[in-house]
Scaffold this motif. Structure first.
Motif, PDB file in Angstrom:
ATOM      1  N   HIS A  32       2.184 -15.472 -14.015  1.00 22.78           N
ATOM      2  CA  HIS A  32       1.116 -14.786 -13.273  1.00 22.78           C
ATOM      3  C   HIS A  32       0.951 -15.486 -11.919  1.00 22.78           C
ATOM      4  O   HIS A  32       0.139 -16.396 -11.761  1.00 22.78           O
TER       5      HIS A  32
ATOM      6  N   GLU B 271       0.030 -14.129  -4.544  1.00 23.00           N
ATOM      7  CA  GLU B 271       0.929 -13.598  -3.512  1.00 23.00           C
ATOM      8  C   GLU B 271       1.838 -14.687  -2.939  1.00 23.00           C
ATOM      9  O   GLU B 271       3.046 -14.486  -2.780  1.00 23.00           O
TER      10      GLU B 271
ATOM     11  N   ALA C   4       4.369 -15.976  -5.620  1.00 20.00           N
ATOM     12  CA  ALA C   4       5.422 -14.984  -5.845  1.00 20.00           C
ATOM     13  C   ALA C   4       6.429 -14.987  -4.697  1.00 20.00           C
ATOM     14  O   ALA C   4       7.646 -14.877  -4.912  1.00 20.00           O
TER      15      ALA C   4
ATOM     16  N   SER D 187      13.727  -9.008 -10.180  1.00 19.59           N
ATOM     17  CA  SER D 187      12.511  -8.194 -10.244  1.00 19.59           C
ATOM     18  C   SER D 187      12.300  -7.565 -11.618  1.00 19.59           C
ATOM     19  O   SER D 187      11.620  -6.549 -11.739  1.00 19.59           O
TER      20      SER D 187
ATOM     21  N   ARG E  44      10.494  -8.548 -14.124  1.00 19.05           N
ATOM     22  CA  ARG E  44       9.078  -8.543 -14.526  1.00 19.05           C
ATOM     23  C   ARG E  44       8.364  -7.336 -13.927  1.00 19.05           C
ATOM     24  O   ARG E  44       7.543  -6.693 -14.588  1.00 19.05           O
ATOM     25  N   GLN E  45       8.678  -7.018 -12.673  1.00 19.13           N
ATOM     26  CA  GLN E  45       8.066  -5.849 -12.043  1.00 19.13           C
ATOM     27  C   GLN E  45       8.564  -4.558 -12.696  1.00 19.13           C
ATOM     28  O   GLN E  45       7.785  -3.625 -12.906  1.00 19.13           O
ATOM     29  N   ARG E  46       9.854  -4.516 -13.035  1.00 17.16           N
ATOM     30  CA  ARG E  46      10.397  -3.326 -13.700  1.00 17.16           C
ATOM     31  C   ARG E  46       9.716  -3.120 -15.049  1.00 17.16           C
ATOM     32  O   ARG E  46       9.374  -1.995 -15.431  1.00 17.16           O
TER      33      ARG E  46
ATOM     34  N   ALA F 233       6.797  -3.975 -15.956  1.00 20.62           N
ATOM     35  CA  ALA F 233       5.401  -3.569 -15.808  1.00 20.62           C
ATOM     36  C   ALA F 233       5.243  -2.179 -15.206  1.00 20.62           C
ATOM     37  O   ALA F 233       4.154  -1.606 -15.227  1.00 20.62           O
ATOM     38  N   SER F 234       6.330  -1.617 -14.689  1.00 19.31           N
ATOM     39  CA  SER F 234       6.238  -0.323 -14.009  1.00 19.31           C
ATOM     40  C   SER F 234       6.465   0.813 -14.995  1.00 19.31           C
ATOM     41  O   SER F 234       6.786   0.608 -16.162  1.00 19.31           O
TER      42      SER F 234
ATOM     43  N   ASP G 232      10.285 -17.084 -18.795  1.00 21.27           N
ATOM     44  CA  ASP G 232      11.062 -16.591 -17.646  1.00 21.27           C
ATOM     45  C   ASP G 232      12.467 -17.183 -17.622  1.00 21.27           C
ATOM     46  O   ASP G 232      13.425 -16.510 -17.224  1.00 21.27           O
TER      47      ASP G 232
ATOM     48  N   TYR H  91      17.900  -2.231 -16.172  1.00 17.06           N
ATOM     49  CA  TYR H  91      17.733  -3.095 -15.009  1.00 17.06           C
ATOM     50  C   TYR H  91      19.018  -3.866 -14.727  1.00 17.06           C
ATOM     51  O   TYR H  91      19.472  -3.950 -13.579  1.00 17.06           O
TER      52      TYR H  91
END
Length: 451
Positions: free
Chosen positions: A72, A75, A78, A101, A103-105, A107-108, A284, A325
């Motif tokens: 977590h 800005e 990250a 990316s 983690r972003q994938r 969460a999307s 991670d 991904y």
């Protein structure tokens, strides 16, 4: 004084003030960045070994940052993590790619509609399971049929356990540090003796497996196992602790051709609960392991979830997202997927989510719908009738005649099950498995390049 290199976009931004505000050991971090600046400023004058050593330090810093913040990041954190990622790969000489990316994938909602359709169709209880299996079989036959014959090919492989020593405390695993068991660790002569037995049984593809113990199962130890086995004509896969990019590169140079790394559960909170202590607790580090392996040049990557730990449908969604991904990020990647289930676990652990046989079959068929050309793998964790049924539907890689303990193929006086990771539920010999496949109309193969 600020540490900044205007000619290198990866370094633009991490000023001294920023580094001091973000993390621990700022003086050490600033010295490291200064060294990176020097090396990238005159890369031709720096030996590859020095660059890779420096890349490893940058890589470790990044994962320390991610682990300390449990993923977590604000800005600025990250942004720093992303730039450290770019720096480490530039120092390694890896082909330029966008920042990691996944983690972003995860969460999307990207691809969710397609995933939902695949899963809903396969998991719909109103749809006969036989219809689901027929659809999966058609897709598998289309992509894995032989040109010379209508027989579909299925790769047979064997695990070779090198060590059951482990520093992790994974609640569900027989190898966990606190579990009272007989520990064993193979040296090269014993490993070669095990491989000779597997070779006589027909295997040419061996999967090296070991508990996570950095002191005993080091990169040097593994490379010292892989090179002699590859020299004897075996194709070597590895199912070991996640490695650094340099570590994976070293193992690839020794002769490893594939990496299997199961995330177990993609839910970060559940992952922390099931992995309370040990190196495996770094979420991670593990979830990005397949990317580091691919960056190191390994193009056969195996993913999986351990069914029983998390909500099954949720976990299957995450596995599919991870696979897509990786395929987007690494064109030409050869993906393998597996769904091991927990049947037995150390005393005191009961899986909170039991997956029955019909759901298990539907899950594998859903993977085939999502990945028509991926290898689907099934181990001897499952009983023979279920393995035979899934082979007819969608499986393309089967272990056979397996032992899940170090030295298990040669055996020793008094050996029982005290050293194994999990019990084997398909006790058939390799010849019996191969013969059954042939009688079912399949063509057993022994070389992964054909699969």
């Amino acid at each position: 004084m600020a540490t900044r290199v205007d000619g290198d976009p990866a370094l633009n931004g991490p000023t001294e003030e920023w580094i001091r505000r973000i993390g621990d050991h700022p003086e050490m971090r600033l010295r490291l960045l200064a060294e990176v600046t020097r090396v990238l400023g005159d890369a031709s004058a720096v030996a590859a070994g020095e660059r890779r050593t420096l890349a490893g330090k940058v890589e470790r810093w990044r994962y320390q940052l991610l682990n300390h913040n449990a993923g977590h990041l604000d800005e600025h954190q990250a942004e720093l993590a992303g730039r450290l990622d770019l720096l480490a790969r530039e120092l390694e000489g890896v082909a330029p790619r966008p920042r990691r990316s996944f983690r972003q994938r995860l969460a999307s909602t990207r691809d969710r509609d397609r995933e939902e359709r695949d899963l809903e169709s396969c998991l719909d209880a109103a749809r006969p399971i036989e219809d689901v299996e027929r659809q999966a079989a058609r897709a598998t036959d289309l992509n894995f049929g032989s040109r010379a014959s209508v027989a579909r090919r299925i790769l047979l492989y064997a695990p070779l356990y090198l060590s059951n020593h482990c520093i992790n405390h994974c609640l569900y695993c027989g190898f966990r540090y606190s579990n009272p068991m007989e520990r064993d660790h193979l040296d090269l002569p014993r490993a070669l003796a095990e491989s000779e037995i597997l070779g006589r049984r027909g295997f040419r593809h061996i999967l090296l497996v070991a508990g996570e113990h950095p002191g005993m199962v080091s990169v040097d130890y593994l490379a010292g196992m892989i090179a002699p086995l590859a020299g004897r004509g075996f194709r070597i896969g590895i199912e070991i602790a996640p490695q650094s990019t340099s570590g994976y590169r070293r193992l690839a140079e020794a002769g490893a051709t594939s990496v299997t790394l199961y995330q177990e559960t993609y839910d970060r909170a559940r992952y922390a609960a099931y992995h309370p202590k040990g190196t495996k607790a770094w979420y991670d580090w593990r979830v990005e392991g397949p990317e580091r392996a691919a960056d190191a040049g390994l193009r056969r990557i195996g993913l999986g979830i351990l069914l029983g730990l998390g909500g099954p449908v949720e976990e299957l969604h995450a596995l599919i997202a991870h696979g897509r991904y990786l395929l987007d990020r690494y064109p030409g990647l050869r993906l393998s997927l597996s769904l091991p289930r927990i049947h037995e676990a150390p005393q005191g652990f009961r899986p909170p989510h039991v997956v029955d046989n019909d759901t298990f079959i539907r899950f594998y068929c859903a993977l085939r719908a999502a990945f028509p050309t991926a290898n689907l793998v099934l181990s001897t964790r499952e009983p023979a009738p279920l393995r035979d049924r899934l082979a007819r539907a969608c499986i393309t890689q089967l272990s056979a005649g397996s032992s899940t303990s170090p030295g298990g193929y040669r055996g020793r006086a008094g050996d029982g099950t005290s050293r194994q990771q999990f019990p084997v539920f398909d006790p058939r010999t390799v010849d019996e498995v191969a013969s059954h496949l042939e009688s079912d109309g399949f063509r057993p193969i022994w070389e992964p390049d054909e699969a």
